[in-house]
Enzyme design. Structure first.
Site, PDB file in Angstrom:
ATOM      1  CD  GLU A 260      24.209  31.055   9.100  1.00  0.00           C
ATOM      2  OE1 GLU A 260      24.813  30.090   9.597  1.00  0.00           O
ATOM      3  OE2 GLU A 260      23.309  30.931   8.248  1.00  0.00           O
ATOM      4  CG  ASP A 261      28.034  29.440   8.043  1.00  0.00           C
ATOM      5  OD1 ASP A 261      27.027  30.167   7.875  1.00  0.00           O
ATOM      6  OD2 ASP A 261      28.171  28.344   7.476  1.00  0.00           O
TER       7      ASP A 261
ATOM      8  CG  ASP B   4      25.398  34.974  -0.205  1.00  0.00           C
ATOM      9  OD1 ASP B   4      26.172  35.838  -0.614  1.00  0.00           O
ATOM     10  OD2 ASP B   4      24.853  34.164  -0.970  1.00  0.00           O
TER      11      ASP B   4
ATOM     12  CG  PHE C 250      31.308  29.507  -2.714  1.00  0.00           C
ATOM     13  CD1 PHE C 250      29.977  29.656  -2.352  1.00  0.00           C
ATOM     14  CD2 PHE C 250      31.954  28.324  -2.394  1.00  0.00           C
ATOM     15  CE1 PHE C 250      29.302  28.637  -1.693  1.00  0.00           C
ATOM     16  CE2 PHE C 250      31.286  27.303  -1.734  1.00  0.00           C
ATOM     17  CZ  PHE C 250      29.961  27.464  -1.382  1.00  0.00           C
TER      18      PHE C 250
ATOM     19  NE  ARG D 130      29.243  20.961   6.392  1.00  0.00           N
ATOM     20  CZ  ARG D 130      28.380  21.890   5.983  1.00  0.00           C
ATOM     21  NH1 ARG D 130      28.547  23.134   6.327  1.00  0.00           N
ATOM     22  NH2 ARG D 130      27.341  21.555   5.239  1.00  0.00           N
TER      23      ARG D 130
END
Ligand code: IMP
Length: 190
Positions: free
Chosen positions: A107-108, A111, A160, A173
């Site tokens: 996963e990137d 959060d 963010f 991206r």
């Protein structure tokens, strides 16, 4: 919504580079070395979470020194905003059975942890031999559910971020680094 135009369209909106290309490359190498060591002799299946993990997964897979299969699962929690909606929707299921395989969810970013908690539960229910998580980025201060990735690249503050697979409203991206956008970049897009 204004379209992006010209080669500097993305870079003009960057306020701060949080992680450089070199820092990311070195970390991906380290993570892949640890995973290659830990999974020696086991059938490793990398499960990429669409869309954000595509860039990380591609580099991570090529840095591994053991064979691995890949599959993708789709999840959505943000829409076009910058704050998690507090719900997770699986948008694409796995294409093949994973019974007996050692699944490593790639996963990137973690959060609130809701997306990964849902995915981990889903993979366990499908009979994987083991399920662990490898996340490039982690925002531990935002966690809302219990979720402890076995491998984490960088802990970052509650900002963010975009780039290296991470998007804002499906853009940014392709940036090779991880960055924070200027406030005006969000205007008219949230
Ligand atoms: P969680 O379910 O709240 O942990 O959210 C995880 C998902 O939200 C990630 O897979 C990302 O797609 C997205 N996300 C969380 N933080 C960021 C960010 O800073 N930038 C871009 N996407 C993010």
């Amino acid at each position: 919504m204004a379209a992006f135009a010209g080669p500097d369209a993305y870079t003009a909106n960057i306020a701060e580079v949080l992680l450089t290309e070199d820092q990311i490359r070195a970390k991906v190498t380290d993570l892949a070395a640890a995973v290659s060591r830990d999974y020696e002799g086991r059938e490793l299946l990398l499960v990429g979470v669409l869309n954000g993990s595509a860039v990380f997964l591609a580099d991570f897979l090529r840095a591994l020194s053991l064979p691995a299969e890949i599959e993708f699962i789709g999840a959505s929690s943000y829409g076009n905003g910058t704050v998690s909606r507090g719900e997770c929707r699986l948008t694409k299921d796995l294409d093949r059975p994973i019974q007996g395989k050692h699944a490593l969810v790639v996963e990137d970013i973690v959060d609130t942890g809701r997306t990964l908690a849902a995915i981990v539960a889903c993979l366990r229910s499908k009979g994987a031999a083991s399920v662990e998580v490898c996340a490039l980025l982690d925002k531990p201060s935002r966690r809302a559910v219990e979720l402890c990735p076995r491998y984490v690249g960088f802990e970052i503050p509650d900002k963010f971020v975009v780039g290296y697979g991470l998007d804002f409203a499906q853009h940014y991206r392709g940036l090779p680094y991880v960055a924070v956008l200027k406030p005006e970049a969000y205007e008219s897009r949230t």
